[in-house]
Design a protein around this motif. Structure first.
Motif, PDB file in Angstrom:
ATOM      1  N   GLU A  28       0.838  -1.211   0.000  1.00  0.00           N
ATOM      2  CA  GLU A  28       0.000   0.000   0.000  1.00  0.00           C
ATOM      3  C   GLU A  28       0.868   1.255   0.000  1.00  0.00           C
ATOM      4  OE1 GLU A  28      -2.595   3.084   0.195  1.00  0.00           O
ATOM      5  OE2 GLU A  28      -2.880   1.062  -0.603  1.00  0.00           O
ATOM      6  N   TYR A  32       0.737   4.030  -2.835  1.00  0.00           N
ATOM      7  CA  TYR A  32       0.496   5.441  -2.524  1.00  0.00           C
ATOM      8  C   TYR A  32       1.590   6.315  -3.134  1.00  0.00           C
ATOM      9  CZ  TYR A  32       0.671   9.713   0.289  1.00  0.00           C
ATOM     10  OH  TYR A  32       0.757  11.021   0.690  1.00  0.00           O
ATOM     11  N   PRO A  58      -7.544   9.173   1.665  1.00  0.00           N
ATOM     12  CA  PRO A  58      -7.727   7.839   1.086  1.00  0.00           C
ATOM     13  C   PRO A  58      -9.181   7.403   1.190  1.00  0.00           C
ATOM     14  CG  PRO A  58      -6.829   7.638   3.285  1.00  0.00           C
ATOM     15  CD  PRO A  58      -6.891   9.115   2.995  1.00  0.00           C
ATOM     16  N   SER A  60     -11.951   3.826   0.032  1.00  0.00           N
ATOM     17  CA  SER A  60     -12.111   2.389   0.225  1.00  0.00           C
ATOM     18  C   SER A  60     -11.232   1.604  -0.740  1.00  0.00           C
ATOM     19  CB  SER A  60     -13.574   2.005   0.061  1.00  0.00           C
ATOM     20  OG  SER A  60     -14.371   2.683   1.021  1.00  0.00           O
ATOM     21  N   THR A  61     -10.893   0.376  -0.361  1.00  0.00           N
ATOM     22  CA  THR A  61      -9.899  -0.402  -1.101  1.00  0.00           C
ATOM     23  C   THR A  61     -10.318  -1.855  -1.248  1.00  0.00           C
ATOM     24  OG1 THR A  61      -8.075   0.977  -0.277  1.00  0.00           O
ATOM     25  CG2 THR A  61      -7.495  -1.211  -1.102  1.00  0.00           C
ATOM     26  N   VAL A  63      -8.097  -5.238  -2.253  1.00  0.00           N
ATOM     27  CA  VAL A  63      -6.711  -5.645  -2.470  1.00  0.00           C
ATOM     28  C   VAL A  63      -6.631  -7.160  -2.568  1.00  0.00           C
ATOM     29  CG1 VAL A  63      -6.232  -5.687   0.021  1.00  0.00           C
ATOM     30  CG2 VAL A  63      -4.334  -5.443  -1.605  1.00  0.00           C
ATOM     31  N   ILE A 106      -4.394  -3.737  -6.450  1.00  0.00           N
ATOM     32  CA  ILE A 106      -5.098  -2.818  -5.560  1.00  0.00           C
ATOM     33  C   ILE A 106      -6.031  -1.941  -6.382  1.00  0.00           C
ATOM     34  CG2 ILE A 106      -4.858  -0.843  -4.000  1.00  0.00           C
ATOM     35  CD1 ILE A 106      -2.246  -1.942  -3.038  1.00  0.00           C
ATOM     36  N   GLU A 107      -7.281  -1.881  -5.973  1.00  0.00           N
ATOM     37  CA  GLU A 107      -8.215  -0.905  -6.532  1.00  0.00           C
ATOM     38  C   GLU A 107      -8.705  -0.051  -5.372  1.00  0.00           C
ATOM     39  OE1 GLU A 107     -12.688  -0.771  -8.372  1.00  0.00           O
ATOM     40  OE2 GLU A 107     -11.262  -2.135  -9.369  1.00  0.00           O
ATOM     41  N   THR A 108      -8.515   1.254  -5.471  1.00  0.00           N
ATOM     42  CA  THR A 108      -8.842   2.133  -4.344  1.00  0.00           C
ATOM     43  C   THR A 108      -9.305   3.482  -4.851  1.00  0.00           C
ATOM     44  OG1 THR A 108      -8.005   2.942  -2.218  1.00  0.00           O
ATOM     45  CG2 THR A 108      -6.515   3.089  -4.085  1.00  0.00           C
ATOM     46  N   SER A 110      -9.542   7.838  -3.829  1.00  0.00           N
ATOM     47  CA  SER A 110      -8.989   8.903  -2.998  1.00  0.00           C
ATOM     48  C   SER A 110      -9.614  10.224  -3.425  1.00  0.00           C
ATOM     49  CB  SER A 110      -7.464   8.965  -3.113  1.00  0.00           C
ATOM     50  OG  SER A 110      -7.077   9.258  -4.444  1.00  0.00           O
ATOM     51  N   SER A 165      -3.840   5.264   4.203  1.00  0.00           N
ATOM     52  CA  SER A 165      -4.458   3.929   4.166  1.00  0.00           C
ATOM     53  C   SER A 165      -3.667   2.905   4.965  1.00  0.00           C
ATOM     54  CB  SER A 165      -4.593   3.446   2.719  1.00  0.00           C
ATOM     55  OG  SER A 165      -5.647   4.112   2.068  1.00  0.00           O
TER      56      SER A 165
END
Length: 276
Positions: A28, A32, A58, A60-61, A63, A106-108, A110, A165
């Protein structure tokens, strides 16, 4: 399709966790760092954000961890960025090991926030794919759960004076340890040559936890299979407000050879009453 941006970083000895491989929070942090480089490409370097009092928040994620990494591994982060209707950003990132194999996905989301409003970044491509649909559902009751108090250190906040995060991931990680220490007994790891690997999960942030605050971590098990289980946690503030939720997949593996194995009977006996 959005352009792919690449950044390469190297894992270090201090990135190894108690399971003897690169900790999830390192991925992570790398992701970032790559996001910040992409924002720079769009004219928003971190120096400008700080000078203009623009904060990065940040979201929601989802992973997924695919391949273990060790020290001195060159990690390449491939990032794609999309704009959402509320001016927040969707990031799709693939983290590759030195051998070119996927180590993590990772899909997040921000947000860049100035004076309480989301900033819309010009020229960010509009979303043309369906974002991940989260599967976390609220716990019907607080029965058969374990509750722990946790203090969020001020030292966990970043240059934007909020929790990144990886600091929120740390709260959930601490909650897992507290649950296993109280309910399972960490000595079972050595006695049964069994540990669990964090294979991936979902993290929903409803409201940013405040650095310097006291929260409660509510933990239980959503479901259990032969070689894995799905662990659920909620973070609640002192007023009972739900701040964040996590659902993670834990895979049983042999500690000595890191191969999947069936859950030890002693483990199941201890946690059975906490299965939703």
């Amino acid at each position: 399709m959005s352009q792919i941006y690449r950044k390469t970083l190297t894992t270090r000895h201090f990135d190894l966790d108690w399971n003897r491989h690169v900790t999830s929070r390192t991925y992570e942090r790398f992701a970032y760092d790559a996001r910040c480089e992409v924002l720079k490409e769009f004219g928003y370097p971190i120096e400008l954000l700080l000078n203009l009092n623009i904060s990065y928040f940040p979201g929601s994620t989802k992973v997924r961890f695919l391949n273990q990494q060790f020290v001195n591994s060159e990690i390449t982060v491939e990032s794609q960025i999309y704009g959402l209707d509320d001016a927040s950003l969707l990031w799709k990132q693939t983290i590759l090991g030195a051998d070119g194999k996927k180590a993590c996905e990772i899909e997040t989301t921000s947000r860049l926030v100035q004076d309480g409003k989301n900033i819309r970044i010009p020229n960010v491509p509009e979303i043309n794919i369906l974002p991940y649909q989260f599967t976390i559902h609220p716990k019907p009751t607080l029965q058969n759960t374990v509750e722990h108090n946790y203090y969020i250190p001020f030292s966990d906040m970043n240059c934007f004076w909020n929790l990144p995060s990886d600091s929120i991931w740390k709260i959930f990680e601490e909650g897992r340890f507290l649950f296993f220490k109280e309910i399972v007994d960490l000595n079972l790891i050595k006695e049964t040559d069994s540990t669990t690997f964090f294979m991936g999960g979902e993290i929903l942030i409803y409201k940013q936890p405040d650095p310097g605050s006291h929260v409660k971590i509510i933990s239980w098990i959503e479901s259990f299979e032969k070689i894995r289980f799905y662990f659920r946690q909620d973070i609640i503030d002192s007023n009972g407000n739900l701040l964040a939720s996590m659902k993670d997949e834990q895979l049983f593996v042999s500690l000595s050879n890191s191969r999947p194995r069936r859950a030890p009977a002693a483990f199941f006996d201890k946690i059975e009453r906490f299965i939703e």
